[in-house]
Design an enzyme around this catalytic site. Structure first.
Site, PDB file in Angstrom:
ATOM      1  N   THR A 153      34.200 -13.660 -72.232  1.00 30.27           N
ATOM      2  CA  THR A 153      34.277 -14.666 -71.168  1.00 30.27           C
ATOM      3  C   THR A 153      33.056 -14.478 -70.283  1.00 30.27           C
ATOM      4  O   THR A 153      32.914 -13.436 -69.631  1.00 30.27           O
ATOM      5  CB  THR A 153      35.559 -14.479 -70.329  1.00 30.27           C
ATOM      6  OG1 THR A 153      36.683 -14.528 -71.185  1.00 30.27           O
ATOM      7  CG2 THR A 153      35.667 -15.577 -69.277  1.00 30.27           C
ATOM      8  N   LYS A 198      37.537 -22.867 -70.633  1.00 28.97           N
ATOM      9  CA  LYS A 198      38.263 -21.659 -70.220  1.00 28.97           C
ATOM     10  C   LYS A 198      38.308 -21.545 -68.691  1.00 28.97           C
ATOM     11  O   LYS A 198      39.363 -21.299 -68.104  1.00 28.97           O
ATOM     12  CB  LYS A 198      37.593 -20.440 -70.849  1.00 28.97           C
ATOM     13  CG  LYS A 198      37.969 -19.120 -70.216  1.00 28.97           C
ATOM     14  CD  LYS A 198      38.656 -18.166 -71.123  1.00 28.97           C
ATOM     15  CE  LYS A 198      39.149 -16.979 -70.309  1.00 28.97           C
ATOM     16  NZ  LYS A 198      40.168 -16.225 -70.924  1.00 28.97           N
ATOM     17  N   LYS A 214      37.773 -12.189 -62.099  1.00 30.86           N
ATOM     18  CA  LYS A 214      36.546 -12.419 -62.869  1.00 30.86           C
ATOM     19  C   LYS A 214      36.407 -13.901 -63.230  1.00 30.86           C
ATOM     20  O   LYS A 214      35.348 -14.509 -63.011  1.00 30.86           O
ATOM     21  CB  LYS A 214      36.573 -11.583 -64.158  1.00 30.86           C
ATOM     22  CG  LYS A 214      35.406 -11.907 -65.079  1.00 30.86           C
ATOM     23  CD  LYS A 214      35.480 -11.234 -66.435  1.00 30.86           C
ATOM     24  CE  LYS A 214      34.342 -11.758 -67.314  1.00 30.86           C
ATOM     25  NZ  LYS A 214      34.301 -11.147 -68.628  1.00 30.86           N
TER      26      LYS A 214
HETATM   27  P1  NAD Z   1      36.824  -3.888 -72.784  1.00 30.45           P
HETATM   28  O1  NAD Z   1      36.037  -3.319 -71.664  1.00 30.45           O
HETATM   29  O2  NAD Z   1      38.086  -3.228 -73.205  1.00 30.45           O
HETATM   30  O3  NAD Z   1      35.894  -4.003 -74.101  1.00 30.45           O
HETATM   31  C1  NAD Z   1      34.530  -4.306 -74.068  1.00 30.45           C
HETATM   32  C2  NAD Z   1      33.856  -3.349 -75.044  1.00 30.45           C
HETATM   33  O4  NAD Z   1      32.487  -3.695 -75.174  1.00 30.45           O
HETATM   34  C3  NAD Z   1      33.892  -1.883 -74.595  1.00 30.45           C
HETATM   35  O5  NAD Z   1      34.572  -1.104 -75.557  1.00 30.45           O
HETATM   36  C4  NAD Z   1      32.412  -1.528 -74.461  1.00 30.45           C
HETATM   37  O6  NAD Z   1      32.158  -0.168 -74.818  1.00 30.45           O
HETATM   38  C5  NAD Z   1      31.787  -2.496 -75.429  1.00 30.45           C
HETATM   39  N1  NAD Z   1      30.357  -2.669 -75.251  1.00 30.45           N
HETATM   40  C6  NAD Z   1      29.636  -2.724 -74.100  1.00 30.45           C
HETATM   41  N2  NAD Z   1      28.332  -2.878 -74.375  1.00 30.45           N
HETATM   42  C7  NAD Z   1      28.230  -2.949 -75.731  1.00 30.45           C
HETATM   43  C8  NAD Z   1      27.127  -3.121 -76.623  1.00 30.45           C
HETATM   44  N3  NAD Z   1      25.874  -3.249 -76.175  1.00 30.45           N
HETATM   45  N4  NAD Z   1      27.384  -3.138 -77.955  1.00 30.45           N
HETATM   46  C9  NAD Z   1      28.628  -3.032 -78.422  1.00 30.45           C
HETATM   47  N5  NAD Z   1      29.723  -2.854 -77.617  1.00 30.45           N
HETATM   48  C10 NAD Z   1      29.500  -2.820 -76.297  1.00 30.45           C
HETATM   49  O7  NAD Z   1      37.093  -5.414 -72.390  1.00 30.45           O
HETATM   50  P2  NAD Z   1      38.158  -6.412 -73.049  1.00 30.45           P
HETATM   51  O8  NAD Z   1      39.414  -6.393 -72.255  1.00 30.45           O
HETATM   52  O9  NAD Z   1      38.187  -6.184 -74.513  1.00 30.45           O
HETATM   53  O10 NAD Z   1      37.455  -7.816 -72.745  1.00 30.45           O
HETATM   54  C11 NAD Z   1      36.337  -8.280 -73.494  1.00 30.45           C
HETATM   55  C12 NAD Z   1      36.046  -9.707 -73.079  1.00 30.45           C
HETATM   56  O11 NAD Z   1      37.201 -10.513 -73.320  1.00 30.45           O
HETATM   57  C13 NAD Z   1      35.703  -9.874 -71.608  1.00 30.45           C
HETATM   58  O12 NAD Z   1      34.659 -10.811 -71.472  1.00 30.45           O
HETATM   59  C14 NAD Z   1      37.002 -10.392 -70.996  1.00 30.45           C
HETATM   60  O13 NAD Z   1      36.797 -11.173 -69.829  1.00 30.45           O
HETATM   61  C15 NAD Z   1      37.542 -11.220 -72.139  1.00 30.45           C
HETATM   62  N6  NAD Z   1      39.007 -11.412 -72.125  1.00 30.45           N
HETATM   63  C16 NAD Z   1      39.812 -10.348 -71.927  1.00 30.45           C
HETATM   64  C17 NAD Z   1      41.202 -10.527 -71.916  1.00 30.45           C
HETATM   65  C18 NAD Z   1      42.137  -9.361 -71.709  1.00 30.45           C
HETATM   66  O14 NAD Z   1      43.351  -9.588 -71.535  1.00 30.45           O
HETATM   67  N7  NAD Z   1      41.663  -8.107 -71.737  1.00 30.45           N
HETATM   68  C19 NAD Z   1      41.739 -11.810 -72.100  1.00 30.45           C
HETATM   69  C20 NAD Z   1      40.876 -12.885 -72.333  1.00 30.45           C
HETATM   70  C21 NAD Z   1      39.502 -12.659 -72.335  1.00 30.45           C
END
Ligand code: NAD
Length: 302
Positions: free
Chosen positions: A96, A171, A246
């Site tokens: 997102t 979204k 966010k």
């Molecule tokens: P998270 O922090 O658990 O996962 C993100 C991952 O990206 C981490 O494990 C981090 O180490 C990794 N990362 C960072 N830099 C990187 C790179 N250069 N190369 C590879 N990996 C890298 O976050 P999440 O909860 O999985 O959310 C991810 C996205 O999904 C966000 O944009 C969030 O807004 C969106 N989202 C989350 C939810 C939710 O319920 N958690 C729901 C809808 C959307």
């Protein structure tokens, strides 16, 4: 593209980890990368081949999926990996991020000889694990058609919203409706309480009248009327207030950048930001009602 395109999955966190695992279950060969060792271990256990770097992961992939915390990271990573991918690779960003960043990312991918869609999700960690996410997709018809079977392995509802960035636009528009409506429902319950109106009575009236909405009937912020909501479980998420903060922040950026007169959208962003900053980010976003109730009590005693 062959029937089983090779996928590189970058960002194996709370969402990306289970999404990549569902691609493996659907028969896709998946190579992944995440700098966090725990994410790497889980991915290995889920049948993902873990690469040493993001560049290594994308070499030879037909499709590259990213699931990262923000747009700055997506753009930075694209700069690193676009030159390493084979020509005409499809880039699918499910993070997102700002609409403007999504359009920039797609532009950079195309300039490097690739294809790109933005495909943010709703449905949370539970939806990611169950493979029931909703995907909102921005990109050309052709790129959407290529991405669709892959997205169907991770989700249930896949909607093509138009050109690049339109998935992110859908979204943030949807979540702005949700944030504003949750505040409206919460204010109504607190007013009802002040007026001596039983929560169940207000629910019975509003859920069958013009106040009816998802925030009321599926995520009711008071315990009782809808037994399955986070309000009945000490506001354990559900959809965390930090994520609403966010998403409303991204909506506020887009409102300002496009000169939209949206007083409620901007105010909802401020209220959720304050709620998150006060240490409540881990609660379900419906817990905003406790903040409204507490502040209302303070007002009364002045
Ligand atoms: P998270 O922090 O658990 O996962 C993100 C991952 O990206 C981490 O494990 C981090 O180490 C990794 N990362 C960072 N830099 C990187 C790179 N250069 N190369 C590879 N990996 C890298 O976050 P999440 O909860 O999985 O959310 C991810 C996205 O999904 C966000 O944009 C969030 O807004 C969106 N989202 C989350 C939810 C939710 O319920 N958690 C729901 C809808 C959307």
């Amino acid at each position: 593209m062959s029937t089983s395109p090779t996928v590189a999955f970058l960002g194996l966190g709370h969402m990306g980890g289970p999404m990549a695992a569902n691609l493996v279950k659907a028969g896709y060969p998946v190579t992944g990368f995440d700098p966090v060792p725990a994410a790497q271990e889980q991915a290995t256990a889920d049948g993902i081949t873990v690469a040493a770097t993001a560049v290594e992961a994308v070499q030879g992939a037909d499709v590259v999926v990213t699931m990262l915390p923000n747009g700055k990271l997506v753009l930075g990573l694209y700069d690193e990996i676009l030159p390493a991918a084979k020509p005409n690779t499809l880039f699918v960003d499910s993070s997102t991020i700002d609409v403007a960043d999504a359009r920039e990312a797609a532009e950079r991918a195309r300039a490097a000889g690739h294809r790109a869609v933005d495909a943010p999700v709703s449905g949370g960690v539970a939806g990611a694990a169950a493979g029931t996410l909703a995907f909102m997709v921005g990109g050309s018809e052709e790129d959407f058609a290529t991405a669709q079977p892959l997205l169907e392995a991770m989700g249930r509802k896949i909607v093509h919203c138009g050109g690049s960035g339109n998935g992110q636009a859908a979204k943030i528009c949807n979540n702005m409706i949700l944030g504003i409506s949750m505040i409206a429902i919460s204010e109504a319950f607190v007013l009802g309480e002040k007026l001596g109106l039983d929560n169940q009575a207000l629910f019975d009236v509003a859920s069958n009248a013009s106040g009816q909405c998802w925030a009321l009937t599926s995520n009711c912020p008071v315990p009782g009327p809808v037994p399955t909501t986070p309000a009945n479980n000490d506001y354990q998420p559900g959809f965390a207030a930090a994520l609403m903060d966010k998403d409303l922040g991204l909506a506020a950026n887009a409102l300002r950048a496009n000169g939209v007169e949206a007083e409620l959208g901007l105010r909802a962003a401020e209220l959720y930001h304050r709620f998150n900053e006060s240490g409540n980010g881990g609660l379900d976003f419906s817990a905003i009602i406790t903040d409204i109730r507490n502040r209302s009590t303070e007002e009364d005693t002045k």
